[in-house]
Design a protein around this motif. Structure first.
Motif, PDB file in Angstrom:
ATOM      1  N   ASP A 146     -65.747  19.236 -52.313  1.00  0.00           N
ATOM      2  CA  ASP A 146     -66.139  19.975 -53.204  1.00  0.00           C
ATOM      3  C   ASP A 146     -65.522  19.588 -54.534  1.00  0.00           C
ATOM      4  N   LYS A 147     -65.662  19.142 -55.612  1.00  0.00           N
ATOM      5  CA  LYS A 147     -65.050  19.187 -56.795  1.00  0.00           C
ATOM      6  C   LYS A 147     -64.898  20.641 -58.356  1.00  0.00           C
ATOM      7  N   THR A 148     -65.310  21.656 -57.335  1.00  0.00           N
ATOM      8  CA  THR A 148     -65.406  23.217 -57.546  1.00  0.00           C
ATOM      9  C   THR A 148     -66.341  23.829 -56.607  1.00  0.00           C
ATOM     10  N   LYS A 149     -65.769  25.486 -56.463  1.00  0.00           N
ATOM     11  CA  LYS A 149     -66.257  26.483 -55.394  1.00  0.00           C
ATOM     12  C   LYS A 149     -65.715  27.555 -56.283  1.00  0.00           C
ATOM     13  N   HIS A 150     -66.960  27.955 -55.565  1.00  0.00           N
ATOM     14  CA  HIS A 150     -67.487  29.412 -56.300  1.00  0.00           C
ATOM     15  C   HIS A 150     -66.799  30.717 -55.341  1.00  0.00           C
ATOM     16  N   PHE A 151     -65.931  31.486 -56.758  1.00  0.00           N
ATOM     17  CA  PHE A 151     -65.123  32.614 -55.482  1.00  0.00           C
ATOM     18  C   PHE A 151     -65.654  33.619 -56.156  1.00  0.00           C
ATOM     19  N   THR A 152     -65.385  34.708 -55.582  1.00  0.00           N
ATOM     20  CA  THR A 152     -65.722  35.795 -56.290  1.00  0.00           C
ATOM     21  C   THR A 152     -64.491  37.148 -55.544  1.00  0.00           C
ATOM     22  N   TYR A 153     -65.071  38.313 -56.604  1.00  0.00           N
ATOM     23  CA  TYR A 153     -63.443  39.263 -56.366  1.00  0.00           C
ATOM     24  C   TYR A 153     -64.352  39.791 -56.215  1.00  0.00           C
ATOM     25  N   GLU A 154     -64.216  41.365 -55.000  1.00  0.00           N
ATOM     26  CA  GLU A 154     -65.138  42.524 -55.586  1.00  0.00           C
ATOM     27  C   GLU A 154     -64.064  43.506 -54.227  1.00  0.00           C
ATOM     28  N   ASP A 155     -64.110  44.544 -55.103  1.00  0.00           N
ATOM     29  CA  ASP A 155     -63.517  45.421 -53.539  1.00  0.00           C
ATOM     30  C   ASP A 155     -62.483  45.492 -53.434  1.00  0.00           C
ATOM     31  N   GLY A 156     -61.381  44.435 -53.880  1.00  0.00           N
ATOM     32  CA  GLY A 156     -60.328  44.384 -52.918  1.00  0.00           C
ATOM     33  C   GLY A 156     -60.660  42.428 -52.186  1.00  0.00           C
ATOM     34  N   THR A 157     -61.165  42.393 -52.373  1.00  0.00           N
ATOM     35  CA  THR A 157     -61.968  41.354 -51.201  1.00  0.00           C
ATOM     36  C   THR A 157     -62.092  39.765 -52.109  1.00  0.00           C
ATOM     37  N   ILE A 158     -61.544  38.999 -52.317  1.00  0.00           N
ATOM     38  CA  ILE A 158     -62.383  37.708 -52.330  1.00  0.00           C
ATOM     39  C   ILE A 158     -62.998  36.963 -51.475  1.00  0.00           C
ATOM     40  N   SER A 159     -63.738  36.829 -51.728  1.00  0.00           N
ATOM     41  CA  SER A 159     -65.360  35.682 -50.405  1.00  0.00           C
ATOM     42  C   SER A 159     -65.658  34.445 -51.359  1.00  0.00           C
ATOM     43  N   PHE A 160     -65.666  33.540 -50.624  1.00  0.00           N
ATOM     44  CA  PHE A 160     -66.563  32.172 -50.590  1.00  0.00           C
ATOM     45  C   PHE A 160     -67.214  31.213 -49.545  1.00  0.00           C
TER      46      PHE A 160
END
Length: 176
Positions: A146-160
């Motif tokens: 992938d050229k880009t990847k979506h990440f989320t930081y929520e309540d101390g957790t990084i998810s993808f």
């Protein structure tokens, strides 16, 4: 340890299935699932590399509100919290606005999955990480293309999201 590259690929595939917590029947996914997964990746990549904060930062000339949250510092070591077992999992190292995500397969095998940018934000936020892998690194067997990847930081957790064999699972990382 391996008598051929084919036996190594079988080992790596089995370890990745364990990392993702996929059942053996999930590896029999149809090509239509794979196509829709690739479409989703393309749509995600076209979204651009921007950070989306739950609360936008105020303009530089305005004073900060008293209840505004401070910028989250993501630097450090992270480990997969939703792994299936203790031998097959992912870790991440974040330093200088760069994230490297590594597979740990078995006792002593590692492989890089992702090297990309990290955005900062306050509170809970998400960002589009841009791959910074070199052409040579992109040829590595287990690296995301992938050229880009979506990440989320929520309540101390990084998810993808991570897709393998047409099956997508959300990987969750917490501070090590």
């Amino acid at each position: 340890m391996f008598t051929s590259s084919a036996s190594m690929k079988v080992f790596i595939s089995a370890a990745l299935v364990a990392t993702l917590g996929l059942s053996a029947c999930a590896s029999q996914s149809s090509s239509s699932q794979s196509s829709s997964s690739q479409s989703a990746s393309t749509e995600s990549a076209s979204a651009g590399a921007s950070s989306t904060n739950a609360a936008e930062a105020p303009a530089a000339d305005k004073p900060k509100a008293q209840n505004e949250e401070s910028v989250v510092v993501l630097d450090g070591e992270w480990v997969q919290s939703n792994r299936s077992d203790d031998q097959n999992y992912m870790t991440a190292t974040i330093e200088d606005n760069t994230m490297t995500i590594t597979y740990h397969l078995g006792d002593d095998t590692t492989a890089t999955f992702w090297t990309g940018t990290v955005a900062s934000g306050s509170g809970n936020f998400s960002w589009e990480s841009e791959s910074i892998a070199t052409e040579e690194q992109q040829a590595e067997l287990l690296r995301s293309l992938d050229k880009t990847k979506h990440f989320t930081y929520e309540d101390g957790t990084i998810s993808f999201p991570m897709t393998m064999m047409g099956v997508t699972r959300t990987i969750k990382l917490v501070r090590a």
